[in-house]
Motif scaffolding. Structure first.
Motif, PDB file in Angstrom:
ATOM      1  N   HIS A   1      -6.182  -2.104   5.742  1.00  0.00           N
ATOM      2  CA  HIS A   1      -4.886  -1.614   5.783  1.00  0.00           C
ATOM      3  C   HIS A   1      -4.574  -0.746   6.714  1.00  0.00           C
ATOM      4  O   HIS A   1      -5.618  -0.239   7.423  1.00  0.00           O
ATOM      5  CB  HIS A   1      -4.672  -1.041   4.240  1.00  0.00           C
TER       6      HIS A   1
ATOM      7  N   ASP B   1       1.938   2.813   3.356  1.00  0.00           N
ATOM      8  CA  ASP B   1       1.085   3.812   3.034  1.00  0.00           C
ATOM      9  C   ASP B   1       1.743   5.241   2.847  1.00  0.00           C
ATOM     10  O   ASP B   1       1.135   6.547   2.814  1.00  0.00           O
ATOM     11  CB  ASP B   1       0.042   4.327   4.188  1.00  0.00           C
TER      12      ASP B   1
ATOM     13  N   GLU C   1      -8.321   2.210  -3.056  1.00  0.00           N
ATOM     14  CA  GLU C   1      -8.579   2.108  -1.616  1.00  0.00           C
ATOM     15  C   GLU C   1      -9.988   2.662  -1.420  1.00  0.00           C
ATOM     16  O   GLU C   1     -10.385   3.705  -1.736  1.00  0.00           O
ATOM     17  CB  GLU C   1      -7.653   3.048  -0.769  1.00  0.00           C
TER      18      GLU C   1
ATOM     19  N   HIS D   1       1.323   5.316  -2.252  1.00  0.00           N
ATOM     20  CA  HIS D   1       0.695   6.100  -3.159  1.00  0.00           C
ATOM     21  C   HIS D   1       1.710   6.766  -3.886  1.00  0.00           C
ATOM     22  O   HIS D   1       2.085   8.120  -4.000  1.00  0.00           O
ATOM     23  CB  HIS D   1      -0.309   7.069  -2.449  1.00  0.00           C
TER      24      HIS D   1
ATOM     25  N   HIS E   1       0.845  -1.080  -0.149  1.00  0.00           N
ATOM     26  CA  HIS E   1       0.038  -0.120  -0.029  1.00  0.00           C
ATOM     27  C   HIS E   1       0.850   1.247   0.100  1.00  0.00           C
ATOM     28  O   HIS E   1       1.540   1.795   1.014  1.00  0.00           O
ATOM     29  CB  HIS E   1      -0.735  -0.008   1.302  1.00  0.00           C
TER      30      HIS E   1
HETATM   31 ZN   LIG Z   1      -3.943   4.878   1.531  1.00  0.00          ZN
END
Ligand SMILES: [Zn+2]
Length: 278
Positions: free
Chosen positions: A175, A225, A113, A9, A7
């Motif tokens: 998550h 994340d 997500e 971005h 996970h």
């Molecule tokens: Zn995220």
């Protein structure tokens, strides 16, 4: 050793400007794959080039933060076909159609997500609307046989209720988990995995540390994340997929198991869950 950041971005700055460097630094620490979930129509479109890279697998979904008119407004002129002035049934079917199109174009390994969030404040979309938008995406995931990537703050009971409706037919990951063994165990029983990230590198995150110690390793995947959540000693903005190695090291210490075992099992879990190329 192989690790997967399940996970991050990479379409966000400062990562996007230096994707090649980010991936090279990750590879140097054994992190050879990243799952990149997009959360709104602009970020779905931003995945295009990233999806071409062999180290990256992408996912698409509509985040609860943008479950209301904002996503319609953002999407109006970008070719996804979602209009802002729709009633909710039309909006849900447009969303299903837009996401389905991205899947049929072969661009995504998961629906995410997505999720529920009651801590965004009064400005945020109402929980009823979030649930409606969530349900259409959970159904899509089951229809397409894809896992989901779930975000949750403040609405674990409501999220669990939605997941349980599928009687084990839904797979995916809850998550950035930072709560204790409960409610994680209920989500495991419903067929989900749990994603741990920077929280378990912090001594004071007692509940998360206990969950990471107690939950079965074959249900755990690792993540950063990046660039939204930091680690102990690393600010969110400085977080990159390479830091999943630090998460793995923290988990190894917590569980008293060799780092190699943690890497092998969690990477195997991620590859199976997301059907990643091995
Ligand atoms: Zn995220």
């Amino acid at each position: 050793m192989r690790l997967v950041d399940t996970h991050c971005h990479l379409f966000m700055e400062p990562l996007l400007s230096d994707v090649a460097g980010v991936l090279a630094r990750a590879a140097a620490r054994g992190v050879d794959r990243a799952v990149v979930p997009a959360y709104d129509p602009p970020s779905w479109l931003a995945l295009g080039e990233l999806a071409q890279r062999p180290e990256i697998s992408v996912a698409v979904g509509l985040h609860p933060w943008v479950a209301d008119a904002q996503w319609g407004a953002a999407a109006r002129n970008d070719g996804t076909g979602i209009e802002s002035a729709m009633d909710s049934a039309a909006r849900c079917s447009a969303l299903k159609h837009a996401l389905g199109g991205l899947f049929h174009a072969g661009r995504a390994c998961a629906v995410g997500e997505i999720g529920l969030d009651t801590k965004i404040g009064d400005e945020g979309p109402a929980l009823d609307l979030q649930i409606e938008i969530l349900r259409v995406q959970l159904e899509l995931a089951v229809d397409l046989d894809r896992p989901v990537i779930l975000h949750c703050r403040g609405a674990f009971a409501e999220l669990l209720e939605q997941v349980q409706r599928f009687d084990g037919r839904l797979r995916g990951v809850l998550h950035a988990y930072s709560r204790g063994p409960d409610p994680a165990n209920s989500f495991l029983a419903a067929g989900l995995h749990i994603g741990f990230g920077g929280a378990i590198t912090r001594d004071r995150a007692r509940r998360a540390l206990r969950a990471a110690t107690d939950l079965p390793l074959d249900k755990i995947v690792l993540e950063t994340d990046a660039p939204s959540i930091g680690l102990d000693g690393v600010e969110p903005v400085d977080t990159e997929p390479q830091h999943v190695r630090d998460v793995a090291e923290a988990l190894a210490v917590l569980r008293g198991e060799p780092l190699e075992t943690i890497a092998e099992v969690t990477t195997g879990n991620a590859c199976e869950l997301f059907r990643l190329p091995s």
